[in-house]
Design an enzyme around this catalytic site. Structure first.
Site, PDB file in Angstrom:
ATOM      1  N   GLY A 148       0.817  -1.204   0.000  1.00 59.62           N
ATOM      2  CA  GLY A 148       0.000   0.000   0.000  1.00 59.62           C
ATOM      3  C   GLY A 148       0.851   1.255   0.000  1.00 59.62           C
ATOM      4  N   SER A 149       0.324   2.306   0.589  1.00 56.94           N
ATOM      5  CA  SER A 149       0.977   3.614   0.514  1.00 56.94           C
ATOM      6  C   SER A 149       2.301   3.689   1.261  1.00 56.94           C
ATOM      7  CB  SER A 149       0.031   4.698   1.051  1.00 56.94           C
ATOM      8  OG  SER A 149      -1.050   4.896   0.159  1.00 56.94           O
TER       9      SER A 149
END
Length: 470
Positions: free
Chosen positions: A207-208
């Site tokens: 993810g981020s």
């Protein structure tokens, strides 16, 4: 007749030579390996007669050792439930795993150089026993991670950025190595895979949290300039694919620092396009993300999707799509930024000690890679500082200490999003880097960041009451 005798003599000589070579191969070349093989019956017999060496944390607290039992010795595990996959088990029926397997020859005293030592020890009336391991694990920090993680599935890895020493290797769920006879079949069939070491072998979309890598790679390759701003209009159209921010929010013109702080998908999608597939793959190889990390126990390499369309590229840039990494990879990512762009080889065992306490072997820190220049490492660290101070990572903040980090909320096709946080502290002269993943945990800033806060705070000597809820 003479020719027949000569042929027979030649065949006999060749057969004898083949037998000699095979015997030499198994008894000389392969002998050390066979001596420590878990299925060697001699090893099982020795387990009953010899005290297998203990495994200890960095301060000498026992993680597992051997205790007298019914005329022999029994292995007793003493570490926390989150450390069992790393330390491993040694069992007469089920063999060994983890460090117990990796250092089986040392712990069982089966190395050729140890045989003489044990023989002389026996003459002196001392009990014969194997060597012991002093690990890099800090059991106090391990317990802090285990407590913060609680019963949730996931992992926590903490490193000393300057040496590569692994301070924490937490994996949940765990199991009780002292109950393998009773629990083995259930452990093997359990849907949550408690035998899997999620810290080193669990593969997850980051993810981020992966935007730290994207920013570092783009700076190093010259795909972006530190001073530039990038426009965020709330979405990015690439053919039929649309990349958007959560809730469709548009941030306008963002500096690179602010883009990381607010975790703009749109900006990092554009950074990914500027970097390109070739740049991504080259930098990922430089950061060792595509291969198993060299460690004493088994690890898994990350999965990087091959060159495809631009839609897949922007997903990779924000840590989604088919990208998979381990928590160890992500802890090393944070540690590399903390260490000025230098990746140290991670390790778990500091020393091998003989039964009399003398040091037989000591691990020296070793540079594994230099994927990032110090100027760019310092700039990425500044952006990670902004994430904690004014962005999505406030849950990892500590009073009086500057923390650098990045949250991640990774889409999970099997359920709720995975929760991530990577970071290090303090910003100047970092002492510890950490990666946290909670399976199906949801927002990284709400779930993973406070777990990282607990580990970082404990590592820096803070009392939990001083930062709880900061």
């Amino acid at each position: 007749m003479g020719k027949n005798m000569l042929r027979l003599l030649s065949l006999f000589t060749l057969g004898f030579l083949a037998l000699f070579l095979m015997t030499a191969y198994w008894q000389v070349i392969r002998a050390p390996e066979l001596a420590v093989h878990p299925r060697n019956p001699r090893l099982l017999a020795r387990e009953r007669e010899f005290a297998r060496g203990g495994i200890y944390d960095r301060f000498g607290e026992a993680l597992t050792d051997s205790r007298p039992f019914e005329g022999g010795y029994k292995r007793v595990y003493r570490g926390g439930v989150s450390l069992v996959q790393t330390v491993g088990y040694s069992h007469p029926r089920f063999g060994q795993s983890g460090l117990e397997l990796a250092f089986n020859g040392e712990l069982a005293g089966l190395k050729p150089e140890d045989q003489i030592f044990q023989w002389l020890g026996g003459l002196g009336g001392r009990p014969r026993e194997g060597n012991s391991l002093i690990t890099t694990i800090d059991l106090r920090l391990q317990r802090a991670a285990e407590s913060a993680l609680g019963p949730r599935r996931g992992a926590v890895v903490a490193l000393d950025p300057s040496t590569g020493q692994i301070l924490v290797a937490a994996s949940r769920p765990g199991f009780d190595p002292n109950r393998l006879d009773e629990d083995w079949e259930e452990l093997r069939a359990h849907s949550e895979s408690p035998l899997l070491n999620r810290a080193t072998q669990g593969l997850y979309p980051p993810g981020s949290a992966f935007k730290v890598f994207t920013l570092a790679a783009a700076l190093e390759k010259g795909a972006v300039r530190w001073e530039q701003s990038i426009e965020d209009r709330g979405s990015l159209q690439i053919g039929d694919y649309v990349l958007g921010n959560p809730g469709g929010r548009a941030y306008g013109s963002l500096s690179l620092v602010d883009a990381l702080a607010v975790s703009s998908n749109v900006v990092f999608g554009q950074i990914g396009l500027a970097l390109g597939w070739e740049g991504f793959h080259q930098m990922a190889r430089d950061w060792l993300l595509d291969r198993p990390v060299p460690l004493e126990i088994p690890t898994k390499g990350g999965h990087l999707p091959g060159p495809r369309g631009k839609g897949e590229l922007v997903q990779l840039a924000i840590g989604q799509g088919e990208l998979l990494v381990t928590p160890l990879h992500m802890a090393m990512l944070a540690a590399t930024i903390a260490n000025g762009g230098v990746t140290m080889r991670p390790y778990l065992v500091m020393e091998v000690r003989r039964p009399n306490g003398t040091i037989k072997a000591r691990t020296q820190p070793q540079v594994l890679a230099r994927p990032l220049g110090p100027v760019h490492a310092n700039r990425v660290a500044q952006a990670m500082q902004a994430v904690v101070e004014k962005g999505t990572g406030g849950g990892a903040a500590l009073p009086g200490i500057t923390v650098a980090g990045k949250t991640g909320t990774a889409q999970n096709p099997h359920g709720e999003a995975h929760s991530w946080f990577i970071g290090f502290a303090p910003l100047i002269n970092p002492q510890v880097a950490v990666a946290v993943v909670v399976e199906g945990g949801g927002a990284g800033g709400l779930v993973a960041a406070p777990i990282a806060q607990a580990v970082l705070g404990a590592a820096l000597g803070l009392d939990e009451s001083s930062f709880h809820g900061t």
